[in-house]
Design a protein around this motif. Sequence first.
Motif, mmCIF file in Angstrom:
data_model
loop_
_atom_site.group_PDB
_atom_site.id
_atom_site.type_symbol
_atom_site.label_atom_id
_atom_site.label_comp_id
_atom_site.label_asym_id
_atom_site.label_seq_id
_atom_site.Cartn_x
_atom_site.Cartn_y
_atom_site.Cartn_z
ATOM 1 N N ALA A 1 1.037 -1.117 -0.040
ATOM 2 C CA ALA A 1 -0.027 -0.095 0.055
ATOM 3 C C ALA A 1 0.975 1.320 0.060
ATOM 4 N N GLY A 2 0.762 1.974 -0.938
ATOM 5 C CA GLY A 2 1.660 3.154 -1.036
ATOM 6 C C GLY A 2 2.907 2.726 -1.769
ATOM 7 N N GLU A 3 4.205 3.364 -1.632
ATOM 8 C CA GLU A 3 5.277 3.054 -2.340
ATOM 9 C C GLU A 3 6.406 2.481 -1.200
ATOM 10 N N VAL A 4 6.630 1.278 -1.773
ATOM 11 C CA VAL A 4 7.653 0.568 -0.832
ATOM 12 C C VAL A 4 8.979 0.620 -1.734
ATOM 13 N N ALA A 5 10.226 1.133 -1.419
ATOM 14 C CA ALA A 5 11.349 1.074 -2.450
ATOM 15 C C ALA A 5 12.157 -0.230 -2.344
ATOM 16 N N ASP A 6 12.391 -0.815 -1.135
ATOM 17 C CA ASP A 6 13.268 -1.797 -0.985
ATOM 18 C C ASP A 6 13.159 -2.592 0.314
ATOM 19 N N MET A 7 12.301 -3.509 0.457
ATOM 20 C CA MET A 7 12.071 -4.461 1.523
ATOM 21 C C MET A 7 12.456 -5.818 1.156
ATOM 22 N N GLN A 8 13.098 -6.516 1.868
ATOM 23 C CA GLN A 8 13.246 -8.150 1.403
ATOM 24 C C GLN A 8 12.849 -9.107 2.782
ATOM 25 N N PHE A 9 12.198 -10.068 2.388
ATOM 26 C CA PHE A 9 11.671 -10.889 3.385
ATOM 27 C C PHE A 9 12.083 -12.270 2.990
ATOM 28 N N ASN A 10 12.294 -13.085 4.157
ATOM 29 C CA ASN A 10 12.337 -14.540 4.081
ATOM 30 C C ASN A 10 11.213 -15.204 4.733
ATOM 31 N N ALA A 11 10.721 -16.241 4.159
ATOM 32 C CA ALA A 11 9.321 -16.838 4.606
ATOM 33 C C ALA A 11 9.571 -18.518 4.156
ATOM 34 N N HIS A 12 9.228 -19.239 5.147
ATOM 35 C CA HIS A 12 9.486 -20.669 4.874
ATOM 36 C C HIS A 12 8.629 -21.327 5.938
ATOM 37 N N VAL A 13 8.209 -22.731 5.671
ATOM 38 C CA VAL A 13 7.496 -23.638 6.607
ATOM 39 C C VAL A 13 8.417 -24.501 7.276
ATOM 40 N N THR A 14 8.334 -24.557 8.439
ATOM 41 C CA THR A 14 9.120 -25.425 9.401
ATOM 42 C C THR A 14 8.194 -26.167 10.401
ATOM 43 N N PRO A 15 8.573 -27.352 10.873
ATOM 44 C CA PRO A 15 8.037 -27.858 11.961
ATOM 45 C C PRO A 15 8.257 -27.304 13.317
ATOM 46 N N HIS A 16 9.048 -26.382 13.324
ATOM 47 C CA HIS A 16 9.431 -25.809 14.721
ATOM 48 C C HIS A 16 9.184 -24.243 14.619
ATOM 49 N N SER A 17 9.000 -23.611 15.797
ATOM 50 C CA SER A 17 8.678 -22.085 15.839
ATOM 51 C C SER A 17 9.937 -21.638 16.430
ATOM 52 N N VAL A 18 10.961 -21.979 15.989
ATOM 53 C CA VAL A 18 12.339 -21.469 16.444
ATOM 54 C C VAL A 18 12.955 -20.343 15.415
ATOM 55 N N VAL A 19 13.700 -19.318 15.738
ATOM 56 C CA VAL A 19 14.114 -18.147 14.883
ATOM 57 C C VAL A 19 15.238 -18.696 14.190
ATOM 58 N N ASN A 20 16.241 -19.347 14.716
ATOM 59 C CA ASN A 20 17.549 -19.655 14.011
ATOM 60 C C ASN A 20 17.177 -20.639 12.926
#
Length: 143
Positions: A121-140
Amino acid sequence: MYTDARTIFSDAQVVAGTDETVNATNVIDLGLVPTLKSLGFDQCYVNIALAVADSAAAGGAVEIQIVSSAAAALPSATIHWTSGALDASAAPLLAGQLVDCVPLPVGARYMRYLGVLYVIAGEVADMQFNAHVTPHSVVNTHY
């Protein structure tokens, strides 16, 4: 947590633009009987993290959606979760920050293709995302 190429939606994917929807790089084909059990997990989480914050701070926002659809391009997708608006210029958004770890009901009915949409929504110049499915809710993540 461990990830593999079959469970990654986005890997430092650039999300940029003005008032548009960006599909994640990958979708997961859940097969003809679309349940998360087909991934072999007893419990599934989608971990979403900000890889790079928007340095231009154009004033836009990104809403992240976990969706499923009958087609791989995710048209007419059913929304299973939404992040709400992430303000690209907000001070607390930092590279490496976990946006959310979303538990997905394993026994729920999904359409064949599971994916992630980034709604700008609006203008976004540069954001980068990581997204994945995992069996654990751990950050590392370990590759």
